[in-house]
Scaffold this active site. Structure first.
Site, PDB file in Angstrom:
ATOM      1  N   ASP A   8       0.799  -1.232   0.000  1.00 25.86           N
ATOM      2  CA  ASP A   8       0.000   0.000   0.000  1.00 25.86           C
ATOM      3  C   ASP A   8       0.829   1.279   0.000  1.00 25.86           C
ATOM      4  OD1 ASP A   8       0.742  -0.928   2.668  1.00 25.86           O
ATOM      5  OD2 ASP A   8      -0.303   0.827   3.399  1.00 25.86           O
ATOM      6  N   CYS A   9       2.047   1.248  -0.540  1.00 29.18           N
ATOM      7  CA  CYS A   9       2.885   2.455  -0.532  1.00 29.18           C
ATOM      8  C   CYS A   9       2.539   3.355  -1.722  1.00 29.18           C
ATOM      9  CB  CYS A   9       4.355   2.060  -0.580  1.00 29.18           C
ATOM     10  SG  CYS A   9       5.475   3.448  -0.865  1.00 29.18           S
ATOM     11  N   LYS A  67      13.100  -6.990   6.175  1.00 31.58           N
ATOM     12  CA  LYS A  67      13.822  -6.620   4.952  1.00 31.58           C
ATOM     13  C   LYS A  67      15.002  -7.563   4.704  1.00 31.58           C
ATOM     14  CE  LYS A  67      12.488  -1.887   5.877  1.00 31.58           C
ATOM     15  NZ  LYS A  67      12.837  -0.697   6.651  1.00 31.58           N
ATOM     16  N   SER A 126      10.921   8.656  -4.862  1.00 31.33           N
ATOM     17  CA  SER A 126      10.024   8.652  -6.030  1.00 31.33           C
ATOM     18  C   SER A 126      10.132   9.927  -6.857  1.00 31.33           C
ATOM     19  CB  SER A 126       8.573   8.420  -5.586  1.00 31.33           C
ATOM     20  OG  SER A 126       8.108   9.462  -4.744  1.00 31.33           O
ATOM     21  N   HIS A 130      -5.646   6.487  -1.220  1.00 30.65           N
ATOM     22  CA  HIS A 130      -5.461   6.269   0.221  1.00 30.65           C
ATOM     23  C   HIS A 130      -6.470   7.099   1.007  1.00 30.65           C
ATOM     24  CE1 HIS A 130      -1.593   3.980   0.926  1.00 30.65           C
ATOM     25  NE2 HIS A 130      -1.688   4.027  -0.389  1.00 30.65           N
ATOM     26  N   TRP A 148      -2.607   1.249   7.335  1.00 34.11           N
ATOM     27  CA  TRP A 148      -2.877   2.470   8.105  1.00 34.11           C
ATOM     28  C   TRP A 148      -3.287   2.196   9.550  1.00 34.11           C
ATOM     29  CZ3 TRP A 148      -1.236   7.070   7.117  1.00 34.11           C
ATOM     30  CH2 TRP A 148      -1.018   7.473   5.798  1.00 34.11           C
TER      31      TRP A 148
END
Length: 213
Positions: free
Chosen positions: A19-20, A47, A74, A160, A207
């Site tokens: 959900d990024c 990770k 980004s 979102h 969230w």
């Protein structure tokens, strides 16, 4: 070596797209430019070592344009993609580049707010109204008829906003913001968006810890 991009996996589902919104922005840019790429899903709660070697801070997304050099952020990644693959152009004119840029921070403040009188809802509505006025004058997209980088940055954030606020607060974008509604429908129905969006349940799961903190 081809184009590779590391993005967030869903919480508790390491083999599912997460959900990024910043990861989705990069994927949207690649999809809109029809650039073939390999997507690597990163379990941000566990990770892998190879990922930490290419992204020491452990942040996603990170991008490799085929030269072995991994690039974070980004904003930087989408600029690199634009320069390397200029067609179709997704350049947003400088005067429109910041349209909607405050919406996400206002959304997160309102989402986490426990005080209905702290002004966070009003601040978000002010930003959405500003987007409404811009789209009314210049739409259907931020730069008129053609989708551009600013839209691809804003689209995941509006998704979102829409999903999280309805779930956690029972709140929806006011119906009288007709241009904003038309805008989100146009963005969310694009093939590129459908292909790269997180499932609603994964977005909500992402969230929940922040809302309940």
């Amino acid at each position: 070596m081809g184009v590779e991009v590391c993005v967030k996996a869903a919480v508790g589902h390491p083999d599912t797209l997460g959900d990024c919104p910043f990861s989705q922005r990069v994927l949207l840019t690649l999809e809109e430019k029809k650039v073939p790429y390999e997507m690597k899903l990163i379990d941000v709660q566990n990770k892998p070592d190879w990922f930490l070697k290419i992204s020491p801070e452990g942040k996603v997304p990170v991008f490799n344009g085929g030269d072995g050099k991994w690039i974070p952020d980004s904003d930087v990644i989408t600029q690199v993609i634009e320069e390397k693959y200029p067609t179709p152009s997704l350049v947003t004119p400088p005067e429109y580049a910041s349209v909607g840029s405050k919406i996400f921070s206002c959304f997160t403040t309102f989402l986490k707010s426990k005080d209905p009188n702290d002004g966070s809802e009003k601040a978000l509505l002010t930003e959405l109204q500003a987007l409404e006025e811009h789209l009314k004058a210049h739409g259907p997209f931020i730069n008129g008829q053609n989708i551009s980088a600013a839209d691809l940055s804003l689209a995941p954030k509006l998704y979102h906003l829409q999903v999280a606020l309805e779930h956690f607060k029972g709140w929806k974008i006011p119906e009288d913001l007709t241009n904003v509604h038309a805008y989100t429908e146009a963005l969310f129905s694009r093939e590129s968006f459908i292909k790269t969006k997180a499932a609603k349940e994964h977005l909500i799961a992402g969230w929940a810890p922040k809302v309940n903190a």
